[in-house]
Design an enzyme around this catalytic site. Structure first.
Site, PDB file in Angstrom:
ATOM      1  N   HIS A 106      14.450  14.958 -47.675  1.00  0.00           N
ATOM      2  CA  HIS A 106      14.375  15.251 -49.112  1.00  0.00           C
ATOM      3  C   HIS A 106      15.658  15.871 -49.675  1.00  0.00           C
ATOM      4  O   HIS A 106      15.612  16.830 -50.457  1.00  0.00           O
ATOM      5  CB  HIS A 106      13.179  16.157 -49.398  1.00  0.00           C
ATOM      6  N   HIS A 180       7.598  14.293 -56.275  1.00  0.00           N
ATOM      7  CA  HIS A 180       6.771  14.735 -55.151  1.00  0.00           C
ATOM      8  C   HIS A 180       5.533  15.505 -55.630  1.00  0.00           C
ATOM      9  O   HIS A 180       5.177  16.535 -55.054  1.00  0.00           O
ATOM     10  CB  HIS A 180       7.623  15.597 -54.210  1.00  0.00           C
ATOM     11  N   SER A 181       4.853  15.006 -56.671  1.00  0.00           N
ATOM     12  CA  SER A 181       3.646  15.691 -57.147  1.00  0.00           C
ATOM     13  C   SER A 181       2.516  15.579 -56.144  1.00  0.00           C
ATOM     14  O   SER A 181       2.318  14.536 -55.519  1.00  0.00           O
ATOM     15  CB  SER A 181       3.197  15.099 -58.482  1.00  0.00           C
ATOM     16  N   ASP A 252       0.950  10.136 -43.436  1.00  0.00           N
ATOM     17  CA  ASP A 252       2.267  10.579 -43.898  1.00  0.00           C
ATOM     18  C   ASP A 252       3.204   9.405 -43.642  1.00  0.00           C
ATOM     19  O   ASP A 252       4.121   9.489 -42.834  1.00  0.00           O
ATOM     20  CB  ASP A 252       2.695  11.842 -43.139  1.00  0.00           C
ATOM     21  N   GLU A 318       4.486   9.053 -53.232  1.00  0.00           N
ATOM     22  CA  GLU A 318       5.913   9.146 -53.534  1.00  0.00           C
ATOM     23  C   GLU A 318       6.488   7.734 -53.549  1.00  0.00           C
ATOM     24  O   GLU A 318       6.720   7.142 -52.499  1.00  0.00           O
ATOM     25  CB  GLU A 318       6.622   9.993 -52.470  1.00  0.00           C
TER      26      GLU A 318
HETATM   27  C1  GLA Z   1       6.992  14.369 -47.415  1.00  0.00           C
HETATM   28  C2  GLA Z   1       7.059  14.152 -45.948  1.00  0.00           C
HETATM   29  C3  GLA Z   1       6.099  15.062 -45.278  1.00  0.00           C
HETATM   30  C4  GLA Z   1       6.352  16.502 -45.654  1.00  0.00           C
HETATM   31  C5  GLA Z   1       6.314  16.636 -47.158  1.00  0.00           C
HETATM   32  C6  GLA Z   1       6.715  17.999 -47.629  1.00  0.00           C
HETATM   33  O1  GLA Z   1       5.912  13.785 -47.979  1.00  0.00           O
HETATM   34  O2  GLA Z   1       6.843  12.826 -45.588  1.00  0.00           O
HETATM   35  O3  GLA Z   1       6.201  14.907 -43.879  1.00  0.00           O
HETATM   36  O4  GLA Z   1       7.605  16.904 -45.172  1.00  0.00           O
HETATM   37  O5  GLA Z   1       7.157  15.722 -47.760  1.00  0.00           O
HETATM   38  O6  GLA Z   1       6.049  19.004 -46.948  1.00  0.00           O
END
Ligand code: GLA
Length: 353
Positions: A106, A180-181, A252, A318
């Site tokens: 990020h 990133h909501s 994820d 996202e």
């Molecule tokens: C993203 C990543 C996750 C985590 C979040 C923030 O979505 O893919 O693994 O790091 O951001 O916590």
């Protein structure tokens, strides 16, 4: 339709951040700060017309200036992971912060979520908006080139949150901007999101290694717990003993919307919350979407009105290019060159069932 500004607190650097309150209708409002371009609140009605704030966040800038899991933020220069915090571009190797195990995440230690953006209120016939601009200098977090970014939020009177991203550079650089909501359609303090019914319009996803870097494969979701092509509760299969779910500690993962990255608007997702009847539809020009369901939330973030955000109390969609694209030649390119314009759009549309 109105837009008002109020102070949101002082940043660690001593600057005053602002909070913009956007009202597109009496039952559709948002609060956005120029700190990190963060969507702080979003109020939308349930099936009985009762509004609730449906995004996780903090009461003032101090929560966002501290370490937090990117609640509502604009993420950049590169949303998601870059393996080993390194990439090679035009034969030159670049080193970035390894702020997520061995990987870069990020945008690094001080990404766009920690920048104070310049804000300009906007109005058009059917919407109120906020235009945010930020220039990331050459060498910022290790990335090459001066990158000038514009993120425009529009809140429409037909209950859509539109986000448009543009960027230009004076030297080649990877770019992957997203928002990133964390949504909870029961309300930001509504507990876990496991009964939300999710549809993902993706027939493939990008499986990951132990550090959440894509292996390069575009794997069919068919026959796996990643098949959300017909609506399924987020929690229905989340605890299956499956390698990818174990690695992600739940969902994820990046889902493939358009591997050719033609930049067409496609529907990425639909989420329905059965108790309140709130429905969220996501449309994007991006080739992928990271579906993350708050696996790392552990109650340590105390948010708006004292709400404690526990395990899986919010989900993120996202919209993005695929993770680690700078190191994966078969993925759609994220390289922006001088003379080109980075341009993507994502719409979050709110309805009731
Ligand atoms: C993203 C990543 C996750 C985590 C979040 C923030 O979505 O893919 O693994 O790091 O951001 O916590």
């Amino acid at each position: 339709m109105t837009i008002h500004k109020r102070p949101f607190g002082t940043t660690p650097e001593g600057a005053v951040a602002d909070l913009y309150l956007l009202a597109a209708a009496s039952d559709f409002k948002a609060a956005i700060t120029n700190y990190g371009g963060i969507l702080v609140s979003l109020w939308a009605p349930d099936r009985n017309g009762k509004t609730a704030d449906i995004v996780l966040g903090f009461d003032d800038v101090s929560g966002y200036a501290a370490k937090h899991p990117y609640f509502g933020a604009i993420v950049g220069r590169y949303g998601n992971r870059i393996a080993g915090g390194q990439f090679t571009l035009d034969g030159k190797m670049y080193s970035l912060a390894q702020n997520d195990g061995p990987n870069h995440l990020h945008g690094g230690v001080r990404g766009f979520d920690k920048a104070l953006w310049t804000a300009e209120p906007l109005i058009r016939d059917d919407a109120v908006g906020l235009k945010l601009t930020h220039t990331s200098p050459n060498g910022d977090e290790g990335y090459p080139g001066n990158l000038s970014c514009t993120v425009t939020y529009w809140l429409t009177n037909t209950k859509t949150l539109e986000i448009e991203y543009t960027a230009v550079t004076d030297a080649p650089t990877p770019v992957n901007l997203t928002n990133h909501s964390y949504f909870n359609l029961k309300g930001h303090n509504g507990g876990d999101i496991l009964t939300h019914e999710l549809t993902l319009f993706a027939d493939r996803f990008t499986p990951v290694d132990e550090t959440l870097i894509p292996t390069g494969e575009l794997r069919p979701v068919e026959g796996t717990p990643f098949d959300f092509r017909t609506a399924a509760a987020i929690g229905a299969r989340i605890n299956t003993e499956e390698e990818q779910l174990v690695r992600g500690k739940g969902y994820d993962h990046n889902f493939v919307l358009d591997a050719d990255a033609k930049g067409r608007f496609v529907q990425a997702a639909r989420v329905r919350e059965p108790q309140t009847g709130r429905v969220l539809e996501v449309y994007t020009t991006e080739p992928g979407v990271q579906f993350y369901c708050g696996n790392f939330l552990d109650g340590s973030n105390v948010g708006k009105g004292g709400a404690v955000y526990n395990h899986r109390n919010g989900f993120c969609l996202e919209t993005q290019h695929f993770p680690d694209s700078p190191n994966q030649a078969t993925f759609p390119s994220t390289v922006l060159r001088p003379g080109q314009m980075h341009h993507t759009q994502t719409h979050f549309r709110f309805l009731t069932d």
